[in-house]
Design a protein around this motif. Structure first.
Motif, short mmCIF file in Angstrom:
data_model
loop_
_atom_site.label_atom_id
_atom_site.label_comp_id
_atom_site.label_asym_id
_atom_site.label_seq_id
_atom_site.Cartn_x
_atom_site.Cartn_y
_atom_site.Cartn_z
N ASN A 14 -2.53 0.75 13.14
CA ASN A 14 -2.17 1.52 11.96
C ASN A 14 -0.81 1.15 11.38
O ASN A 14 -0.56 1.31 10.19
CB ASN A 14 -2.20 3.01 12.35
CG ASN A 14 -2.20 3.88 11.12
OD1 ASN A 14 -2.54 3.42 10.02
ND2 ASN A 14 -1.83 5.12 11.28
N ARG B 115 -6.25 1.63 2.66
CA ARG B 115 -5.88 2.37 3.87
C ARG B 115 -7.08 3.15 4.40
O ARG B 115 -7.38 3.14 5.59
CB ARG B 115 -4.72 3.32 3.56
CG ARG B 115 -4.19 4.04 4.77
CD ARG B 115 -2.87 4.71 4.46
NE ARG B 115 -3.01 5.64 3.34
CZ ARG B 115 -2.96 6.97 3.48
NH1 ARG B 115 -2.78 7.50 4.67
NH2 ARG B 115 -3.08 7.76 2.43
N HIS C 146 -9.20 2.62 7.84
CA HIS C 146 -9.35 3.80 8.69
C HIS C 146 -10.84 3.98 9.08
O HIS C 146 -11.17 4.23 10.24
CB HIS C 146 -8.83 5.03 7.96
CG HIS C 146 -8.96 6.29 8.73
ND1 HIS C 146 -8.15 6.58 9.81
CD2 HIS C 146 -9.83 7.33 8.61
CE1 HIS C 146 -8.52 7.75 10.32
NE2 HIS C 146 -9.53 8.23 9.62
#
Length: 176
Positions: free
Chosen positions: A29, A164, A168
């Motif tokens: 991340n 993002r 994810h």
């Protein structure tokens, strides 16, 4: 050297530089956070450039805002295609703008933006899922802008938003 070769070289250097294997990029991340903060930096630095010209020919930019509800209902492949379309438009807008921005400050930021956007563009092409028929071609919603800064804003929103969330979502499958 051919532009393609230069591109590949700079891509490989960039990948080497960040050691971003697709899986690591998705599973770590911190990497996407790094790209988000780099996008913010580029946007901020461009905002500080003196006298950026208005683009005589407006840049066609993708509208990258998203509704999470709708986003969640799409398949990973659809999301990938959508982001690729957005990135293709964005890279095109950057190249177009580079023809107008001669001042070093803006030109340097644009060339950095080009490398980053292209990095993601090439990276996303390495993910593929064999899922029946190919998605139809690109038809992203677009907006025309004459300010160079709006190109950077669009990129930041794309990285902070769709990219993002996409990483994810992928992480759920890839990072067991």
């Amino acid at each position: 050297p051919s532009p393609g070769l230069l591109l590949l070289t700079s891509f490989l250097l960039h990948v080497e530089d960040s050691h971003a294997s697709p899986t690591r990029l998705v599973c770590d991340n911190r990497l996407i956070q790094k790209y988000i903060s780099e996008a913010k930096d580029m946007e901020k630095r461009t905002g500080q450039c003196q006298a950026l010209p208005t683009l005589s020919c407006p840049a066609v930019l993708p509208l990258v805002d998203l509704s999470l509800q709708q986003w969640k209902s799409k398949s990973n492949e659809t999301k990938r295609q959508e982001i690729l379309c957005d990135l293709a438009l964005l890279v095109g807008a950057v190249v177009e703008a580079q023809g107008h921005v001669m001042l070093e400050c803006g030109a340097r930021q644009l060339s950095q933006l080009y490398q980053h956007a292209n990095f993601f563009f090439l990276l996303l092409q390495t993910f593929s899922w064999e899922v029946g028929p190919q998605e139809p071609g690109c038809s992203p919603r677009t907006v025309e802008q004459t300010h160079v800064s709006s190109i950077f804003l669009t990129y930041r929103k794309l990285v902070q938003g769709k990219l993002r969330f996409f990483f994810h979502d992928l992480a759920k499958d890839l990072c067991k």
